[in-house]
Design an enzyme around this catalytic site. Structure first.
Site, short mmCIF file in Angstrom:
data_model
loop_
_atom_site.label_atom_id
_atom_site.label_comp_id
_atom_site.label_asym_id
_atom_site.label_seq_id
_atom_site.Cartn_x
_atom_site.Cartn_y
_atom_site.Cartn_z
CB VAL A 179 -0.96 0.04 1.21
CG1 VAL A 179 -2.00 -1.07 1.12
CG2 VAL A 179 -0.23 -0.02 2.51
CB SER A 180 0.39 4.62 -1.37
OG SER A 180 0.45 4.27 -2.71
CE LYS A 181 7.51 5.27 3.69
NZ LYS A 181 8.89 5.55 3.49
NE ARG A 192 -2.62 1.91 -4.56
CZ ARG A 192 -2.19 3.06 -4.09
NH1 ARG A 192 -0.96 3.44 -4.33
NH2 ARG A 192 -2.97 3.84 -3.39
#
Length: 84
Positions: A24-26, A82
């Site tokens: 998942v993205s930061k 995504r």
């Protein structure tokens, strides 16, 4: 002294292990829970999870997984895009 066999093994190769990768993205306040559950359902016993920006190649867990791949292993991801 160890003896070596020069008889070629003609048995089919053992099936590889499915390895899962979840990211998942930061900074997006996301978790890997849904991805990890889907990967376990798909048969992955080892899941490599991390939180990292999509535009970076500096992903330690991805590299760790790639370093452990053996012939016949299968990499499973939840989805490639995504698409928001």
């Amino acid at each position: 002294m160890r003896k070596h066999s020069f008889v070629k093994d003609r048995s089919p190769p053992a099936a590889g292990m499915p390895l899962g990768y979840a990211r998942v993205s930061k900074g997006d306040d996301q978790t890997n829970l849904l991805q990890a559950k889907a990967l376990r359902t798909a048969g992955c016993r080892r899941i490599f999870e991390e939180v990292a920006s999509g535009g970076r190649w500096d992903r330690p867990e991805l590299h760790r997984m790639l370093d452990q791949l053996r012939e016949g292993d299968v990499v499973v991801v939840w989805k490639l895009d995504r698409g928001r």
